[in-house]
Design an enzyme around this catalytic site. Structure first.
Site, mmCIF file in Angstrom:
data_model
loop_
_atom_site.group_PDB
_atom_site.id
_atom_site.type_symbol
_atom_site.label_atom_id
_atom_site.label_comp_id
_atom_site.label_asym_id
_atom_site.label_seq_id
_atom_site.Cartn_x
_atom_site.Cartn_y
_atom_site.Cartn_z
ATOM 1 N N LYS A 6 12.562 31.739 8.711
ATOM 2 C CA LYS A 6 13.723 32.570 9.054
ATOM 3 C C LYS A 6 13.348 33.930 9.604
ATOM 4 O O LYS A 6 14.043 34.465 10.473
ATOM 5 C CB LYS A 6 14.648 32.729 7.858
ATOM 6 C CG LYS A 6 14.116 33.637 6.758
ATOM 7 C CD LYS A 6 15.184 33.959 5.735
ATOM 8 C CE LYS A 6 14.654 34.959 4.716
ATOM 9 N NZ LYS A 6 15.687 35.359 3.753
ATOM 10 N N ARG A 62 20.774 37.588 -8.216
ATOM 11 C CA ARG A 62 21.229 37.131 -6.919
ATOM 12 C C ARG A 62 21.872 35.770 -7.152
ATOM 13 O O ARG A 62 22.706 35.626 -8.034
ATOM 14 C CB ARG A 62 20.095 37.116 -5.877
ATOM 15 C CG ARG A 62 20.613 37.281 -4.440
ATOM 16 C CD ARG A 62 19.524 37.315 -3.407
ATOM 17 N NE ARG A 62 18.999 35.980 -3.103
ATOM 18 C CZ ARG A 62 18.184 35.721 -2.090
ATOM 19 N NH1 ARG A 62 17.796 36.688 -1.282
ATOM 20 N NH2 ARG A 62 17.738 34.499 -1.882
#
Length: 354
Positions: A37, A129
């Site tokens: 990514k 998260r």
């Protein structure tokens, strides 16, 4: 001289980093998903991943996974939106999940597409998260049961993410908790759950020091292979290159000027109250790159004697006092992870592999 600014990918160094860390992990019984990514799945990077010997290709964007030419299993990193279930099933073989609604949407999509989709159930070990909070055993079991009850889904593993948000480093205690939860879940659901994905590049320190808890058999590596460092502590990894990527920009102005602004000071174009250092008269340069192109805070000049002073949207201001650099010359920069991510994403930065 070609187009600039330009991000240059040294595929030899990058492939070396990938092979080095994949081999180090495999020798310890751990398989690696290499994460593309940060480079927006640049084709040259995908080629390196294909040659690395890794277990799977991982990315957080469906567009990147769809564009990647590979025979490796594809892992979707970002937990899914229910409305994107069709895309997730189409472009990936495995996904990280934490919500019942999304899991049920994946089942319906996989059924329509006549596919089996593998799910890694994310557990939040305290970084806050994504994932079910590790103390909520009832929800963990309920989500595991939901996946088990879906005929087109496989509960392929458990996973966690550390450091990215809450700055919590992986250690034997929190990763040991992930192992114990997985063992309990296996027994509770009577399922093999073959994968325990112990986080990202921050877990590499434990692996290289042979302190990774027994049972962790999978890691997702991006920054460590791209930048040759372990995030969190930012220590260099022995045997890896830290300069597989370089950013070149052209000098468009070189002038002798004061180093301290003249007039009443306010905030800059980004709302920042900048503190300036008066170094007297300075030979200053401007490179044709700015904050719209790259996270300039993550740039390190590679040319001796050049120092970054600051940046606006379009201009990078440089101290050239101890150099003879002239207009039209290129200046080169090393990039940290944030700078590499932004430069890769910017349509204004050319990309070239060597």
């Amino acid at each position: 001289m070609g187009h600039h600014p330009k991000l240059i990918i040294d595929t030899g160094k990058l492939l070396h980093n990938m092979k080095t860390l994949v081999a180090a992990a495999r020798s310890r019984g751990v398989e690696i998903a290499l994460v593309s990514k940060v480079t927006c799945a640049h084709p040259a990077v995908i080629d390196c991943i294909n040659q690395s010997g890794c277990a799977m290709l991982a990315d957080s964007r469906a567009e990147n996974l769809e564009a990647s030419q590979t025979t490796l299993p594809k892992l979707m990193l970002r937990i899914g939106m229910p409305q994107d279930a069709d895309t997730i099933v189409r472009c990936s073989d495995i996904s990280l999940e934490s919500e019942r609604t999304t899991i049920l949407a994946l089942q319906e999509s996989a059924k329509r597409q006549n596919k089996m989709h593998r799910v890694i159930l994310m557990i939040d070990l305290g970084d806050l998260r994504e994932g079910v909070f590790f103390r909520d055993r009832d929800e963990i079991l309920a989500l595991g049961q939901t996946v088990k009850d879906c005929p087109n889904l496989e509960l392929y593993g458990t996973g966690t993410n550390l450091t990215c948000y809450g700055s919590v480093l992986p250690d034997e205690t929190n990763l040991g908790t992930l192992v114990s939860i997985t063992e309990w879940l296996r027994a509770s659901l009577d399922l093999p759950i073959p994968v325990i994905s112990g986080g990202n590049s921050t877990s590499l320190k434990l692996l290289l020091e042979n302190r990774l808890p027994k049972g962790i058999n999978h890691l997702r590596l991006g920054e460590s292979v791209m930048c040759g460092v372990i995030p969190g502590t930012y220590t260099k990894i022995d045997g890896c290159f830290q300069d597989a990527f370089r950013l070149d920009a052209e000098l468009i102005e070189v002038k002798t000027k004061p180093s301290y602004p003249i007039g009443t000071l306010s905030r800059n174009a980004f709302g920042e109250a900048v503190e300036y250092v008066d170094k007297g008269i300075m030979r200053r340069g401007i490179a044709a790159i700015g904050r719209q192109d790259v996270n300039t805070d993550g740039l390190t000049p590679l040319n001796p004697g050049i120092e970054v002073i600051g940046a606006s949207s379009d201009h990078l201001l440089l101290d050239l006092d101890s150099t003879g650099a002239a207009v039209g010359e290129l200046v080169s920069f090393g990039l940290d992870y944030g700078a590499l991510l932004s430069a890769s994403t910017s349509k204004y930065v050319w990309k070239e592999s060597v």
